[in-house]
Design a protein around this motif. Structure first.
Motif, PDB file in Angstrom:
ATOM      1  N   MET A   1      44.439  29.994  41.175  1.00 57.07           N
ATOM      2  CA  MET A   1      43.099  30.537  41.059  1.00 57.07           C
ATOM      3  C   MET A   1      43.201  31.968  40.566  1.00 57.07           C
ATOM      4  SD  MET A   1      39.602  30.395  42.928  1.00 57.07           S
ATOM      5  CE  MET A   1      39.672  28.775  42.343  1.00 57.07           C
ATOM      6  N   ASP A   2      42.303  32.362  39.682  1.00 61.23           N
ATOM      7  CA  ASP A   2      42.361  33.716  39.147  1.00 61.23           C
ATOM      8  C   ASP A   2      41.345  34.611  39.843  1.00 61.23           C
ATOM      9  OD1 ASP A   2      40.598  32.915  36.044  1.00 61.23           O
ATOM     10  OD2 ASP A   2      39.863  33.212  38.072  1.00 61.23           O
ATOM     11  N   SER A   3      41.189  35.807  39.329  1.00 60.08           N
ATOM     12  CA  SER A   3      40.324  36.787  39.966  1.00 60.08           C
ATOM     13  C   SER A   3      38.846  36.502  39.776  1.00 60.08           C
ATOM     14  CB  SER A   3      40.669  38.185  39.456  1.00 60.08           C
ATOM     15  OG  SER A   3      40.435  38.258  38.065  1.00 60.08           O
ATOM     16  N   SER A   4      38.471  35.391  39.149  1.00 59.94           N
ATOM     17  CA  SER A   4      37.060  35.075  38.986  1.00 59.94           C
ATOM     18  C   SER A   4      36.385  34.824  40.332  1.00 59.94           C
ATOM     19  CB  SER A   4      36.877  33.875  38.062  1.00 59.94           C
ATOM     20  OG  SER A   4      37.456  32.732  38.652  1.00 59.94           O
ATOM     21  N   THR A   5      37.167  34.681  41.405  1.00 64.72           N
ATOM     22  CA  THR A   5      36.588  34.516  42.733  1.00 64.72           C
ATOM     23  C   THR A   5      35.930  35.799  43.204  1.00 64.72           C
ATOM     24  OG1 THR A   5      38.676  35.078  43.793  1.00 64.72           O
ATOM     25  CG2 THR A   5      38.222  32.727  43.416  1.00 64.72           C
ATOM     26  N   CYS A   6      36.201  36.900  42.573  1.00 65.83           N
ATOM     27  CA  CYS A   6      35.597  38.183  42.920  1.00 65.83           C
ATOM     28  C   CYS A   6      34.464  38.488  41.954  1.00 65.83           C
ATOM     29  CB  CYS A   6      36.635  39.309  42.831  1.00 65.83           C
ATOM     30  SG  CYS A   6      38.003  39.117  43.979  1.00 65.83           S
ATOM     31  N   SER A   7      33.444  39.190  42.423  1.00 61.15           N
ATOM     32  CA  SER A   7      32.355  39.576  41.543  1.00 61.15           C
ATOM     33  C   SER A   7      32.875  40.531  40.467  1.00 61.15           C
ATOM     34  CB  SER A   7      31.234  40.227  42.353  1.00 61.15           C
ATOM     35  OG  SER A   7      31.689  41.427  42.925  1.00 61.15           O
ATOM     36  N   ALA A   8      32.154  40.604  39.373  1.00 60.78           N
ATOM     37  CA  ALA A   8      32.600  41.398  38.216  1.00 60.78           C
ATOM     38  C   ALA A   8      32.853  42.856  38.581  1.00 60.78           C
ATOM     39  CB  ALA A   8      31.573  41.295  37.097  1.00 60.78           C
ATOM     40  N   HIS A   9      31.974  43.451  39.386  1.00 65.06           N
ATOM     41  CA  HIS A   9      32.132  44.875  39.708  1.00 65.06           C
ATOM     42  C   HIS A   9      33.268  45.164  40.681  1.00 65.06           C
ATOM     43  CE1 HIS A   9      29.632  43.594  43.091  1.00 65.06           C
ATOM     44  NE2 HIS A   9      30.011  44.701  43.708  1.00 65.06           N
ATOM     45  N   ARG A  10      33.852  44.136  41.273  1.00 71.88           N
ATOM     46  CA  ARG A  10      34.954  44.312  42.210  1.00 71.88           C
ATOM     47  C   ARG A  10      36.278  43.750  41.709  1.00 71.88           C
ATOM     48  NH1 ARG A  10      34.322  48.139  45.617  1.00 71.88           N
ATOM     49  NH2 ARG A  10      33.213  47.632  47.487  1.00 71.88           N
ATOM     50  N   ARG A  11      36.306  43.236  40.494  1.00 70.99           N
ATOM     51  CA  ARG A  11      37.508  42.569  39.988  1.00 70.99           C
ATOM     52  C   ARG A  11      38.750  43.473  40.034  1.00 70.99           C
ATOM     53  NH1 ARG A  11      35.612  39.533  35.630  1.00 70.99           N
ATOM     54  NH2 ARG A  11      35.148  38.065  37.267  1.00 70.99           N
ATOM     55  N   VAL A  13      39.418  45.985  42.001  1.00 70.80           N
ATOM     56  CA  VAL A  13      39.853  46.168  43.388  1.00 70.80           C
ATOM     57  C   VAL A  13      40.504  44.892  43.903  1.00 70.80           C
ATOM     58  CG1 VAL A  13      39.091  46.625  45.752  1.00 70.80           C
ATOM     59  CG2 VAL A  13      38.150  47.968  43.867  1.00 70.80           C
ATOM     60  N   CYS A  14      39.904  43.755  43.604  1.00 72.87           N
ATOM     61  CA  CYS A  14      40.497  42.470  44.018  1.00 72.87           C
ATOM     62  C   CYS A  14      41.910  42.331  43.465  1.00 72.87           C
ATOM     63  CB  CYS A  14      39.641  41.306  43.532  1.00 72.87           C
ATOM     64  SG  CYS A  14      38.129  41.075  44.467  1.00 72.87           S
ATOM     65  N   ASN A  15      42.076  42.636  42.190  1.00 71.70           N
ATOM     66  CA  ASN A  15      43.398  42.511  41.572  1.00 71.70           C
ATOM     67  C   ASN A  15      44.388  43.489  42.174  1.00 71.70           C
ATOM     68  OD1 ASN A  15      42.716  40.379  39.893  1.00 71.70           O
ATOM     69  ND2 ASN A  15      42.005  41.729  38.268  1.00 71.70           N
ATOM     70  N   TRP A  16      43.945  44.699  42.439  1.00 70.60           N
ATOM     71  CA  TRP A  16      44.821  45.702  43.051  1.00 70.60           C
ATOM     72  C   TRP A  16      45.276  45.227  44.430  1.00 70.60           C
ATOM     73  CZ3 TRP A  16      44.090  48.979  47.382  1.00 70.60           C
ATOM     74  CH2 TRP A  16      45.086  49.942  47.535  1.00 70.60           C
ATOM     75  N   LEU A  17      44.341  44.749  45.239  1.00 74.94           N
ATOM     76  CA  LEU A  17      44.700  44.233  46.562  1.00 74.94           C
ATOM     77  C   LEU A  17      45.623  43.018  46.439  1.00 74.94           C
ATOM     78  CD1 LEU A  17      41.257  44.498  48.374  1.00 74.94           C
ATOM     79  CD2 LEU A  17      43.327  45.785  48.952  1.00 74.94           C
ATOM     80  N   ALA A  18      45.293  42.104  45.534  1.00 76.53           N
ATOM     81  CA  ALA A  18      46.096  40.883  45.373  1.00 76.53           C
ATOM     82  C   ALA A  18      47.528  41.204  44.977  1.00 76.53           C
ATOM     83  CB  ALA A  18      45.450  39.966  44.342  1.00 76.53           C
ATOM     84  N   ARG A  19      47.727  42.234  44.170  1.00 78.08           N
ATOM     85  CA  ARG A  19      49.082  42.591  43.739  1.00 78.08           C
ATOM     86  C   ARG A  19      49.922  43.152  44.878  1.00 78.08           C
ATOM     87  NH1 ARG A  19      46.213  44.502  39.273  1.00 78.08           N
ATOM     88  NH2 ARG A  19      46.638  46.648  39.902  1.00 78.08           N
ATOM     89  N   THR A  20      49.334  43.346  46.049  1.00 69.52           N
ATOM     90  CA  THR A  20      50.096  43.692  47.244  1.00 69.52           C
ATOM     91  C   THR A  20      50.969  42.501  47.647  1.00 69.52           C
ATOM     92  OG1 THR A  20      48.348  45.144  47.998  1.00 69.52           O
ATOM     93  CG2 THR A  20      49.851  44.370  49.662  1.00 69.52           C
ATOM     94  N   HIS A  21      50.446  41.317  47.400  1.00 66.23           N
ATOM     95  CA  HIS A  21      51.132  40.074  47.751  1.00 66.23           C
ATOM     96  C   HIS A  21      52.222  39.781  46.721  1.00 66.23           C
ATOM     97  CE1 HIS A  21      51.726  35.919  48.880  1.00 66.23           C
ATOM     98  NE2 HIS A  21      50.930  36.110  49.925  1.00 66.23           N
ATOM     99  N   PRO A  22      53.386  39.260  47.137  1.00 65.98           N
ATOM    100  CA  PRO A  22      54.425  38.917  46.157  1.00 65.98           C
ATOM    101  C   PRO A  22      53.949  37.870  45.146  1.00 65.98           C
ATOM    102  CG  PRO A  22      55.214  38.538  48.411  1.00 65.98           C
ATOM    103  CD  PRO A  22      53.802  39.015  48.504  1.00 65.98           C
ATOM    104  N   LEU A  23      52.976  37.045  45.534  1.00 66.98           N
ATOM    105  CA  LEU A  23      52.372  36.055  44.644  1.00 66.98           C
ATOM    106  C   LEU A  23      50.867  36.334  44.591  1.00 66.98           C
ATOM    107  CD1 LEU A  23      54.210  32.912  46.064  1.00 66.98           C
ATOM    108  CD2 LEU A  23      54.761  34.154  43.942  1.00 66.98           C
ATOM    109  N   PRO A  24      50.439  37.249  43.712  1.00 62.18           N
ATOM    110  CA  PRO A  24      49.021  37.626  43.693  1.00 62.18           C
ATOM    111  C   PRO A  24      48.059  36.449  43.592  1.00 62.18           C
ATOM    112  CG  PRO A  24      50.282  39.074  42.273  1.00 62.18           C
ATOM    113  CD  PRO A  24      51.211  37.977  42.711  1.00 62.18           C
ATOM    114  N   GLU A  25      48.460  35.398  42.867  1.00 63.30           N
ATOM    115  CA  GLU A  25      47.582  34.230  42.739  1.00 63.30           C
ATOM    116  C   GLU A  25      47.356  33.563  44.093  1.00 63.30           C
ATOM    117  OE1 GLU A  25      51.812  33.076  41.920  1.00 63.30           O
ATOM    118  OE2 GLU A  25      50.532  34.632  41.107  1.00 63.30           O
ATOM    119  N   GLN A  26      48.310  33.701  45.018  1.00 63.64           N
ATOM    120  CA  GLN A  26      48.125  33.150  46.360  1.00 63.64           C
ATOM    121  C   GLN A  26      47.049  33.926  47.113  1.00 63.64           C
ATOM    122  OE1 GLN A  26      51.643  32.280  48.675  1.00 63.64           O
ATOM    123  NE2 GLN A  26      50.508  32.423  50.582  1.00 63.64           N
ATOM    124  N   ALA A  27      47.029  35.238  46.968  1.00 60.34           N
ATOM    125  CA  ALA A  27      45.981  36.039  47.609  1.00 60.34           C
ATOM    126  C   ALA A  27      44.607  35.624  47.080  1.00 60.34           C
ATOM    127  CB  ALA A  27      46.222  37.527  47.366  1.00 60.34           C
TER     128      ALA A  27
END
Length: 158
Positions: A1-11, A13-27
């Motif tokens: 799943m990609d970052s489309s789960t987040c609203s456009a104005h938060r994408r 931030v979502c990606n930045w938080l997700a990259r904390t995880h070793p597998l960002p797509e899992q976040a």
């Protein structure tokens, strides 16, 4: 799943938080399926765990809008809260490796935190003050100053 789960104005931030995880797509998948991702601390941010009673002493209220306003004004950074019960703690996100000699629990490397999607709320956790942009974190000195007010006579009287 990609970052489309987040609203456009938060994408971002979502990606930045997700990259904390070793597998960002899992976040992103965890946010899409559960509204909450278990993220490792110590890489992009650490967390300071603040008991609900201490936060009431600091803010002088347990009312969510009041708490959010005070924390936003003082900390200029993101804070989330465990929402499973009324005495659940708050977590202020601070830079990784922040020295924390104070009484609150410092969570860093080798710890994980359930982090809600920046534009979402779950039955388990919610943002009190959401991150405004990638890298947006609380200033530890401001957090220490704010928490010191709970120990003052004025805070104890409220």
């Amino acid at each position: 799943m990609d970052s489309s789960t987040c609203s456009a104005h938060r994408r971002a931030v979502c990606n930045w938080l997700a990259r904390t995880h070793p597998l960002p797509e899992q976040a992103h998948a965890e946010w899409a399926h559960h509204g909450l991702a278990l993220l490792p601390l110590g890489r992009r941010f650490d967390a300071i765990r603040i008991p609900a009673g201490r936060m009431r002493g600091v803010v002088g209220s347990a009312e969510p809008d009041t708490v959010a306003k005070v924390l936003a004004e003082w900390l200029h950074g993101p804070v989330l809260r465990d929402t499973r019960y009324s005495e659940a703690p708050y977590y202020a996100l601070v830079p990784p490796g922040t020295p924390w000699p104070d009484t609150e629990q410092h969570l860093g490397a080798d710890a994980y935190l359930g982090v809600p999607r920046p534009d979402g709320v779950t039955p388990l956790a919610a943002w009190v003050v959401p991150p405004q942009h990638p890298g947006h974190l609380c200033d530890p000195a401001r957090l220490r100053t704010l928490l010191a007010t709970a120990d003052s006579p004025t805070a104890a009287e409220t």
